[in-house]
Design an enzyme around this catalytic site. Structure first.
Site, PDB file in Angstrom:
ATOM      1  N   SER A  98       0.816  -1.217   0.000  1.00 35.29           N
ATOM      2  CA  SER A  98       0.000   0.000   0.000  1.00 35.29           C
ATOM      3  C   SER A  98       0.850   1.267   0.000  1.00 35.29           C
ATOM      4  O   SER A  98       1.985   1.284   0.498  1.00 35.29           O
ATOM      5  CB  SER A  98      -0.885   0.016   1.246  1.00 35.29           C
ATOM      6  OG  SER A  98      -1.748  -1.079   1.237  1.00 35.29           O
ATOM      7  N   GLU A 149      -2.166 -15.539  -0.722  1.00 39.21           N
ATOM      8  CA  GLU A 149      -2.635 -14.876   0.486  1.00 39.21           C
ATOM      9  C   GLU A 149      -4.127 -15.123   0.684  1.00 39.21           C
ATOM     10  O   GLU A 149      -4.575 -15.490   1.761  1.00 39.21           O
ATOM     11  CB  GLU A 149      -2.338 -13.379   0.376  1.00 39.21           C
ATOM     12  CG  GLU A 149      -2.728 -12.595   1.601  1.00 39.21           C
ATOM     13  CD  GLU A 149      -2.114 -11.198   1.588  1.00 39.21           C
ATOM     14  OE1 GLU A 149      -2.147 -10.572   2.629  1.00 39.21           O
ATOM     15  OE2 GLU A 149      -1.620 -10.750   0.535  1.00 39.21           O
TER      16      GLU A 149
END
Lengths: 391, 368
Positions: free
Chosen positions: A128, A247
């Site tokens: 991010s 993930e």
């Protein structure tokens, strides 16, 4: 259909159980979001590695045991059953390692995997940015390739944020814009960055619980050797999507974690039944929690057995993340309802072997947000699994 | 660990799916709804032609000798197509009861071959259900009386029809008198048989509910892709997408629970009843959510008789309460999960409890 363990799987379970019984610390470690706790957890990773238990699914040549996914599930069940410490190197072992094995050069695998397995390298994530959260293709952090006589490197300038474990980690993996002027998912590359390099500033971010589980990372003319590129330059999006697939898929949250919580919830309810039963919906929530933890387990075994037989994970993997994150909230909200006024107290830490309900409750709030928010997961399900039109 | 069904079972499922796609279109269901009996002899004959009536009748009695794993796949298809027929009661539940009768050689010889060939309908009356489904056209009724099993012909019982919101369900109050002549199994042997039938009915309905959930989801997806507002298909709006995605999540996590329950039946595992209850709750939740969300996506059309969705919703609402409603199955699970000494948690999902430990628990709950 055959829902039984083989003799060798049963023997494997016994071996795991016996090793853990001898080595799991008697007292819980401090949180790995403190300096002292981080060091304790790193030492635990080294201990696990000494028994070759830190990365059981990896090939033996890089420190693993070559376990298949069913054995991995058995290992996880025993690990949670034993109340062993959380894995401080989860980012590395479960997220980066599968990507390294798929996209890494032989030299990269030989260098990074053993050090990851031993806990010498603890990894942070660098996805991010302030302007790129759910919209990850909006990444701006630049890595400009420079071919100097002393060796090629990437010159990194920009910022990452919400970088899990970055406060004390040694390395960070993430996406950087290697092609100036490129947009969206083009021109990105997956780069491995030592967090000790000059020009890196790490600013810890305090979380709900007061600790610093993630951080901002500022890059100011940071020179990363070009050999730390993972996969092809410019193909970082595809490499990252593979990571996101792991993930979302199986390995981020093994079902054993939720079964252990569900079991603790049943015990909590039974120990406080007289007061809990004043609200009959609590009993219902306890039973529902157990049912859903079982459903998540069955679903994971179902997927694992398909993968072991050569199948693949499809877009239905996006349903996993929604399911476990909402289950984790349900279980911890139910526990807080049972605990009543005792729930808010931070100065009565759980005894050894007890579930930390308040810590878990706080962490459960993050579940629907990290690893791709549940809204993003619902978009993926709607568009890729159900075939609904894009906006 | 292997969750896959046999290649033969998959082939059977696929052929039934293709067959029902052609033979059981919603328009045909509507026609059957309008008939007095609510049943179609032609449809039943076609189901028999597909071998479905013979599925679990032993080969020695003219059947295929298959079992719970094949049935769970077939039941899902019966739900997906909302088939209005007593096939499951006759060919799965009654066939199971009859073939396991301890001293029922005559009854087996009388009825199993005719069940297999599709000639007869059998109704099953169990006390968990207030009414008996499909009693009117039944050639034989197998009825519970204090754990005994009684076999009566249609002319030995009196019926009063009741009306369900689901016009595919034909329900009856049955008045009859138990006698030595009608009894085909003692209470001692009957209790376990009735339990086995109840568990199978529970898993059968769970599978039908999951099929219904998927059908309602599919109808919602189709509608959302076609219906345009603000110049776009409504399915492109996140508010609509997310409702359907939630249904997909529920279905995805109910399916392995259902399949494990069928496996536990096939293997006669001691916790089969628990797994069956869990499956019915999970699949029922998926179906009820699918009904709610698909109706919402359909907008006002979802509230009409005209839209096909209604047939699947009504079936789901009715089946969710049949063979043990939500509170029945939830209570059974609660008793298991909250009992003393039960093995829960990581590593216990596939564990099979010792029979002795189970017996102790059963005694305790009986005396509680």
């Amino acid at each position: 259909m055959k829902l039984t363990y083989t003799a060798s799987q049963q023997a494997f379970r016994k071996e795991v159980r016996s090793w853990l019984a001898r080595h799991v610390p008697k007292q819980p470690l401090k949180s790995f979001d403190t300096a002292e706790g981080f060091a304790e957890h790193r030492a635990w990773e080294a201990k696990l590695h000494s028994g070759r238990w830190s990365a059981v699914t990896w090939p033996e040549s890089v420190g693993g045991r070559g376990c298949d996914l069913i054995e991995w599930l058995i290992f996880e069940e025993e690990y949670w059953r034993a109340g062993a410490p959380l894995r401080v190197n989860q980012n590395g072992v479960f997220l980066l390692a599968p990507t390294l094995m798929e996209f890494g050069t032989e030299a990269q695998k030989q260098h990074f995997l053993p050090r990851m397995a031993s806990g010498e390298h603890i990894w942070a994530q660098g996805w991010s940015e302030p302007g790129a959260g759910s919209d990850m293709a909006a990444i701006r952090c630049a890595a400009e390739r420079v071919d100097a006589p002393s060796g090629s490197y990437y010159l990194i300038n920009g910022q990452k944020t919400w970088s899990t474990r970055a406060v004390w980690a040694d390395w960070c993996f993430g996406l950087f814009r290697t092609e100036a002027g490129s947009t969206r998912h083009h021109g990105l590359s997956f780069v491995l960055v030592p967090l000790t390099l000059p020009g890196i500033t790490i600013r810890p971010i305090r979380q709900l619980n007061g600790l610093t589980g993630f951080a901002e990372i500022f890059f100011d003319d940071v020179k990363v050797p070009a050999e730390h590129l993972l996969g092809e330059e410019g193909s970082g999006w595809n490499v990252a999507m593979a990571t996101a697939g792991f993930e979302r898929g199986l390995m981020l949250r093994s079902p054993a974690r939720f079964q252990a919580t569900a079991k603790a919830l049943v015990e909590l309810y039974r120990s406080r039944r007289a007061s809990a039963d004043r609200d009959p919906s609590i009993r219902d929530a306890v039973v529902s929690s157990w049912m859903q933890a079982e459903a998540y387990t069955l679903s994971t075994y179902n997927t694992a057995s398909r993968l072991v037989q050569g199948g693949s994970i499809g877009p239905e993997a996006s349903t996993n993340k929604i399911f476990w994150s909402e289950l984790d909230l349900l279980m911890h909200e139910t526990a807080m309802r049972i605990l009543g006024q005792d729930g808010e107290l931070m100065d009565e830490p759980p005894a050894a072997g007890e579930h930390g309900w308040l810590d878990g409750f706080l962490f459960a709030q993050a579940g629907p947000i990290y690893a791709g928010s549940n809204e993003i997961q619902r978009n993926i399900i709607a568009e890729r699994m159900l075939g609904l039109p894009r906006a | 660990m292997d969750f896959d069904f046999s290649a033969d079972a998959i082939a059977l499922r696929d052929s039934i799916h293709r067959f029902l796609m052609v033979e059981a279109a919603p328009e045909m269901l509507r026609e059957i709804w309008e008939t007095a009996s609510g049943r179609s002899a032609a449809l039943r004959a076609k189901l028999a032609d597909q071998g479905l009536t013979a599925l679990s009748v032993p080969e020695s009695h003219g059947g295929m000798g298959l079992g719970d794993l094949e049935w769970v796949l077939v039941q899902y298809e019966l739900g997906y197509y909302a088939i209005p027929d007593s096939l499951s009661d006759t060919a799965y539940l009654a066939a199971h009861l009859l073939q396991h009768l301890p001293n029922g050689a005559a009854a087996k010889q009388d009825w199993l071959p005719r069940i297999a060939s599709g000639q007869v309908r059998v109704a099953v009356g169990h006390p968990v259900n207030r009414l008996v489904a499909d009693a009117e056209l039944a050639d034989l009724l197998l009825l519970w009386h204090a754990d005994e099993i009684h076999a009566l012909r249609r002319d030995q019982v009196q019926l009063a029809a009741r009306t369900s919101i689901d016009a595919s369900r034909r329900l009856f109050e049955v008045r009859w008198t138990a006698s030595d002549a009608t009894r085909i199994c003692s209470a001692q042997a009957g209790a376990a048989l009735w339990q086995a039938v109840h568990d199978r009915a529970t898993v059968a309905l769970a599978a039908q509910l999951l099929g219904l959930a998927q059908r309602m989801l599919d109808l919602g997806i189709d509608y959302a892709a076609q219906r345009k507002q603000f110049g776009k298909p409504i399915g492109s709006f996140q508010a609509v997408k997310h409702q359907l995605a939630d249904v997909a999540v529920k279905i995805e996590f109910a399916r392995p629970v259902l399949h494990r329950a069928a496996y536990a039946l096939a293997e006669q595992q001691p916790l089969a009843s628990i797994h069956a209850s869990q499956a019915k709750l999970a699949c029922g939740e998926a179906a009820l959510l699918a009904a709610r969300k698909s109706l919402q996506v359909h907008g006002a059309m979802g509230y009409t008789w005209e839209a096909d969705l209604q047939m699947f919703m009504k079936r789901a609402w009715a089946l969710d309460a049949s063979w043990g409603d939500r509170s029945f199955h939830k209570a059974r699970l609660a008793e298991h999960v909250l009992a003393d000494g039960v093995r829960l948690g990581p590593g216990e999902t596939f564990a099979i409890p010792e029979p002795a430990a189970r017996a102790t628990r059963a005694v305790r709950s009986a005396t509680a």
